[in-house]
Motif scaffolding. Structure first.
Motif, mmCIF file in Angstrom:
data_model
loop_
_atom_site.group_PDB
_atom_site.id
_atom_site.type_symbol
_atom_site.label_atom_id
_atom_site.label_comp_id
_atom_site.label_asym_id
_atom_site.label_seq_id
_atom_site.Cartn_x
_atom_site.Cartn_y
_atom_site.Cartn_z
ATOM 1 N N ASP A 396 -14.334 49.284 -17.862
ATOM 2 C CA ASP A 396 -14.462 49.221 -16.398
ATOM 3 C C ASP A 396 -15.125 47.918 -15.956
ATOM 4 O O ASP A 396 -14.731 47.314 -14.948
ATOM 5 C CB ASP A 396 -15.273 50.409 -15.896
ATOM 6 N N ARG A 397 -16.163 47.483 -16.695
ATOM 7 C CA ARG A 397 -16.833 46.229 -16.331
ATOM 8 C C ARG A 397 -15.867 45.045 -16.398
ATOM 9 O O ARG A 397 -15.928 44.132 -15.576
ATOM 10 C CB ARG A 397 -18.020 45.969 -17.265
ATOM 11 N N ALA A 398 -14.983 45.059 -17.394
ATOM 12 C CA ALA A 398 -14.021 43.961 -17.513
ATOM 13 C C ALA A 398 -13.087 43.918 -16.309
ATOM 14 O O ALA A 398 -12.790 42.846 -15.766
ATOM 15 C CB ALA A 398 -13.223 44.098 -18.811
ATOM 16 N N GLN A 399 -12.615 45.078 -15.885
ATOM 17 C CA GLN A 399 -11.749 45.115 -14.705
ATOM 18 C C GLN A 399 -12.505 44.655 -13.466
ATOM 19 O O GLN A 399 -11.952 43.957 -12.600
ATOM 20 C CB GLN A 399 -11.205 46.538 -14.512
ATOM 21 N N GLU A 400 -13.766 45.029 -13.386
ATOM 22 C CA GLU A 400 -14.576 44.631 -12.233
ATOM 23 C C GLU A 400 -14.799 43.118 -12.209
ATOM 24 O O GLU A 400 -14.709 42.478 -11.142
ATOM 25 C CB GLU A 400 -15.920 45.365 -12.271
ATOM 26 N N LEU A 401 -15.053 42.527 -13.378
ATOM 27 C CA LEU A 401 -15.218 41.082 -13.424
ATOM 28 C C LEU A 401 -13.914 40.382 -13.045
ATOM 29 O O LEU A 401 -13.923 39.377 -12.318
ATOM 30 C CB LEU A 401 -15.666 40.639 -14.819
ATOM 31 N N ALA A 402 -12.791 40.910 -13.514
ATOM 32 C CA ALA A 402 -11.499 40.328 -13.139
ATOM 33 C C ALA A 402 -11.302 40.383 -11.632
ATOM 34 O O ALA A 402 -10.785 39.427 -11.022
ATOM 35 C CB ALA A 402 -10.373 41.054 -13.863
ATOM 36 N N ASP A 403 -11.706 41.469 -10.999
ATOM 37 C CA ASP A 403 -11.624 41.572 -9.533
ATOM 38 C C ASP A 403 -12.439 40.466 -8.865
ATOM 39 O O ASP A 403 -11.981 39.828 -7.897
ATOM 40 C CB ASP A 403 -12.140 42.931 -9.065
ATOM 41 N N LEU A 404 -13.660 40.240 -9.379
ATOM 42 C CA LEU A 404 -14.524 39.223 -8.783
ATOM 43 C C LEU A 404 -13.918 37.826 -8.939
ATOM 44 O O LEU A 404 -14.003 36.996 -8.025
ATOM 45 C CB LEU A 404 -15.909 39.273 -9.431
ATOM 46 N N VAL A 405 -13.330 37.557 -10.097
ATOM 47 C CA VAL A 405 -12.711 36.249 -10.312
ATOM 48 C C VAL A 405 -11.546 36.059 -9.348
ATOM 49 O O VAL A 405 -11.375 34.988 -8.747
ATOM 50 C CB VAL A 405 -12.241 36.110 -11.777
ATOM 51 N N GLU A 406 -10.733 37.081 -9.191
ATOM 52 C CA GLU A 406 -9.587 36.969 -8.287
ATOM 53 C C GLU A 406 -10.018 36.714 -6.852
ATOM 54 O O GLU A 406 -9.310 36.047 -6.089
ATOM 55 C CB GLU A 406 -8.730 38.226 -8.366
ATOM 56 N N LYS A 407 -11.180 37.213 -6.483
ATOM 57 C CA LYS A 407 -11.671 37.030 -5.122
ATOM 58 C C LYS A 407 -12.404 35.699 -4.930
ATOM 59 O O LYS A 407 -12.662 35.303 -3.788
ATOM 60 C CB LYS A 407 -12.611 38.178 -4.741
ATOM 61 N N ALA A 408 -12.749 35.045 -6.044
ATOM 62 C CA ALA A 408 -13.495 33.787 -5.947
ATOM 63 C C ALA A 408 -12.516 32.632 -5.750
ATOM 64 O O ALA A 408 -11.702 32.361 -6.638
ATOM 65 C CB ALA A 408 -14.329 33.566 -7.202
ATOM 66 N N GLY A 410 -12.769 29.526 -5.976
ATOM 67 C CA GLY A 410 -12.907 28.393 -6.885
ATOM 68 C C GLY A 410 -12.575 28.702 -8.332
ATOM 69 O O GLY A 410 -12.766 27.843 -9.194
ATOM 70 N N LEU A 411 -12.086 29.917 -8.608
ATOM 71 C CA LEU A 411 -11.818 30.322 -9.991
ATOM 72 C C LEU A 411 -10.406 30.858 -10.128
ATOM 73 O O LEU A 411 -9.854 31.440 -9.186
ATOM 74 C CB LEU A 411 -12.814 31.393 -10.451
ATOM 75 N N ASP A 412 -9.830 30.672 -11.305
ATOM 76 C CA ASP A 412 -8.534 31.256 -11.636
ATOM 77 C C ASP A 412 -8.718 32.263 -12.761
ATOM 78 O O ASP A 412 -9.465 32.015 -13.725
ATOM 79 C CB ASP A 412 -7.552 30.184 -12.101
ATOM 80 N N VAL A 422 -12.264 38.823 -20.626
ATOM 81 C CA VAL A 422 -11.779 38.237 -19.374
ATOM 82 C C VAL A 422 -11.780 36.723 -19.525
ATOM 83 O O VAL A 422 -12.821 36.119 -19.809
ATOM 84 C CB VAL A 422 -12.665 38.645 -18.179
ATOM 85 N N LEU A 423 -10.617 36.100 -19.347
ATOM 86 C CA LEU A 423 -10.510 34.647 -19.372
ATOM 87 C C LEU A 423 -10.376 34.121 -17.949
ATOM 88 O O LEU A 423 -9.576 34.637 -17.163
ATOM 89 C CB LEU A 423 -9.283 34.194 -20.177
ATOM 90 N N PHE A 424 -11.160 33.099 -17.633
ATOM 91 C CA PHE A 424 -11.092 32.491 -16.301
ATOM 92 C C PHE A 424 -11.553 31.052 -16.397
ATOM 93 O O PHE A 424 -12.138 30.630 -17.395
ATOM 94 C CB PHE A 424 -11.931 33.285 -15.293
ATOM 95 N N ARG A 425 -11.270 30.281 -15.339
ATOM 96 C CA ARG A 425 -11.669 28.876 -15.316
ATOM 97 C C ARG A 425 -11.757 28.386 -13.883
ATOM 98 O O ARG A 425 -11.102 28.933 -12.989
ATOM 99 C CB ARG A 425 -10.708 28.008 -16.130
ATOM 100 N N PRO A 426 -12.581 27.373 -13.657
ATOM 101 C CA PRO A 426 -12.630 26.782 -12.311
ATOM 102 C C PRO A 426 -11.317 26.090 -11.984
ATOM 103 O O PRO A 426 -10.623 25.583 -12.866
ATOM 104 C CB PRO A 426 -13.794 25.786 -12.398
ATOM 105 N N HIS A 431 -10.813 27.189 -2.106
ATOM 106 C CA HIS A 431 -9.971 28.152 -1.415
ATOM 107 C C HIS A 431 -8.618 28.215 -2.107
ATOM 108 O O HIS A 431 -8.140 27.235 -2.663
ATOM 109 C CB HIS A 431 -9.779 27.770 0.058
ATOM 110 N N GLY A 432 -8.017 29.385 -2.092
ATOM 111 C CA GLY A 432 -6.701 29.572 -2.703
ATOM 112 C C GLY A 432 -6.787 29.572 -4.216
ATOM 113 O O GLY A 432 -7.853 29.468 -4.815
ATOM 114 N N HIS A 433 -5.617 29.702 -4.832
ATOM 115 C CA HIS A 433 -5.528 29.696 -6.291
ATOM 116 C C HIS A 433 -4.624 28.571 -6.713
ATOM 117 O O HIS A 433 -3.840 28.028 -5.948
ATOM 118 C CB HIS A 433 -4.970 31.037 -6.800
#
Length: 497
Positions: A396-408, A410-412, A422-426, A431-433
């Protein structure tokens, strides 16, 4: 007059007093550190260790209390603490308190699991618990079994060894067994093949992160002898799961008995095109994903696992055990007979015939700790339900972190997580993706190293889609939504410096 020797761990009074000193030093070191790892980088940590340690082998000792207080404190102060919610780089879990307490008992009694007369109760515990865990992996097998290992590397090496020995036991002549792995597979398979004198594994590209059955079928079509196909349930970089049922089908399609007759495979299909001697087994490296078996919610992700011949599982990952707590589960205990070995001082024939259990065939190691005790205590304390709830919490925490990244802005996000990675990067803008200008792999690597040097967060790194990504591996069931939000804030802040 000779001084009284220091007390032994079997003396509970002396051990209890020293434990108090140790726990105080752990608390003090963690308080001094104040974060997920020490600030200042390698040179600063090494300097603090040198100053605390002094002469590693002094002529005259400083006494147990001072030694524990000094060195446990410097260890805790300089630790990358997996219990801190911002320490999320690797498949390195914070151990449960109950498991660590059990591990202390194992250390104090110090059974050695190479002969019954050194480990009477421990060997019986290991026998019962490994049988139960093997049945969890292979619920329909008549004779499953499991060996305790130091982790995925040893388990995978054993799986290749058993595959090699099956070939010899079945009297096959010709080329050695070939190993087919994905580019996503753990590095231990290449090393194991080298150690065992097997041909270098055939590596199937995995551009989408998991094995493509069509590509595996093509690789198998070029082979004629025995094969071990390796699937992964929880890749190191992305936490992905290969299509196990489809790969099991491919092994069944390839399989033929040594007489050259072609009976129905396990899906009821008949095959008439198997050259004599072709045989394929499936090994699943589920070191990371295997404990999903405890979760009612996520167990279906491991559908097809029981069709493997051997399965690797690590309980020092999604099992919250102190390292080491690895397993190699086998569908048929008869496969383990090739590990049998005799040393007269440990398992003499007359002792074995008289009923003393023979432990040497339970490992390639001789002296080994009773690592099963902490697992046995954990299973009894939490049960399948309790362990499953811990697995579910981290998923559940992984899904929650993915949600936060999608909403940020400055992050992809690389992709929605399958397990707890969870893989992500600036992306270089607010704004936008999209890839955004100016964000290179060097920028991503610098963000990670900045957070490490400042002692603020421990993130991993992974390459995917031709780019470098930050990797968060969420294995702490105590992590909160606030912790995840803080991680996002730290990454975004480090990106814009």
């Amino acid at each position: 007059m000779r001084a009284e020797p220091p007390p032994l761990a079997a003396d509970p009074t002396a051990l209890s007093r020293l434990l108090g000193t140790t726990l105080d030093a752990l608390r003090e070191g963690a308080r001094t550190r104040g974060g997920p790892l020490p600030a200042g980088g390698p040179e600063a940590v090494a300097r603090r260790v040198r100053e605390a340690l002094g002469e590693p082998l002094p002529e005259t000792g400083h006494g147990p209390d001072e030694a524990l207080r000094t060195l446990v404190r410097v260890l805790a102060e300089g630790a990358a603490d997996p219990a801190h919610p911002l320490c999320a780089a690797h498949l390195h879990t914070p151990p449960l308190a109950v498991a660590a307490a059990a591990d202390l008992a194992a250390s104090a009694l110090n059974p050695s699991m190479d002969s019954w007369d050194q480990a009477p109760a421990a060997s019986a515990i290991e026998d019962r618990v490994t049988a139960a865990l093997a049945a969890e992996v292979f619920p329909d097998a008549p004779r499953p079994d499991a060996l305790v290992t130091t982790g995925g590397t040893e388990s995978n090496q054993l799986a290749l060894l058993l595959a090699r020995e099956r070939q010899g036991r079945q009297g096959r002549q010709g080329p050695a067994a070939r190993i087919v792995v994905g580019a996503n597979a753990h590095h231990s398979f290449q090393r194991a093949a080298w150690l065992l004198g097997l041909p270098e594994p055939i590596v199937v590209p995995t551009p989408r992160g998991t094995l493509d059955p069509a590509a595996v079928r093509e690789a198998l079509a070029a082979l004629t002898g025995p094969v071990l196909v390796v699937a992964t349930a929880g890749t190191t970089d992305e936490g992905l799961i290969d299509p196990i049922p489809a790969l099991a089908d491919l092994c069944a399609d390839y399989r033929a008995d040594d007489r050259g007759d072609h009976r129905a495979d396990d899906r009821g299909d008949h095959r008439a095109d198997h050259p004599e001697g072709r045989h394929a087994d499936l090994h699943v490296d589920a070191a990371y994903g295997g404990p999903l078996l405890f979760s009612r919610t996520h167990r279906p992700l491991l559908d097809g696992l029981a069709r493997a011949r051997t399965v690797t599982v690590d309980l020092h990952k999604l099992g919250w055990q102190p390292a080491a707590a690895g397993l190699l589960a086998v569908r048929d205990a008869a496969d383990l007979a090739v590990l049998g070995h005799t040393a007269a001082y440990l398992n003499a024939d007359d002792d074995t015939e008289a009923g003393l259990p023979d432990l040497l065939g339970r490992s390639l190691r001789t002296t080994r700790r009773p690592d099963i005790l902490k697992t046995a205590v954990t299973l009894r304390a939490l049960g399948r339900t309790g362990l499953g709830e811990l697995v579910d919490a981290c998923m559940d925490r992984a899904q929650e972190l993915a949600d936060l990244v999608e909403k940020a802005p400055g992050l992809d996000l690389r992709a929605r997580p399958t397990l707890t990675t969870v893989l992500f990067r600036p992306n270089g803008h607010g704004h936008g993706h999209g890839p955004g200008p100016g964000v290179t792999d060097e920028t991503v690597a610098a963000v990670r190293r900045t957070l490490l040097a400042e002692g603020r967060a421990v993130l991993g790194r992974a390459e995917a889609d031709g780019r470098l990504w930050l990797k968060a591996t969420l294995l702490n069931p105590h992590a909160t939504s606030g912790d995840l939000a803080q991680l996002i804030t730290l990454v975004e802040g480090s990106t814009h410096r």
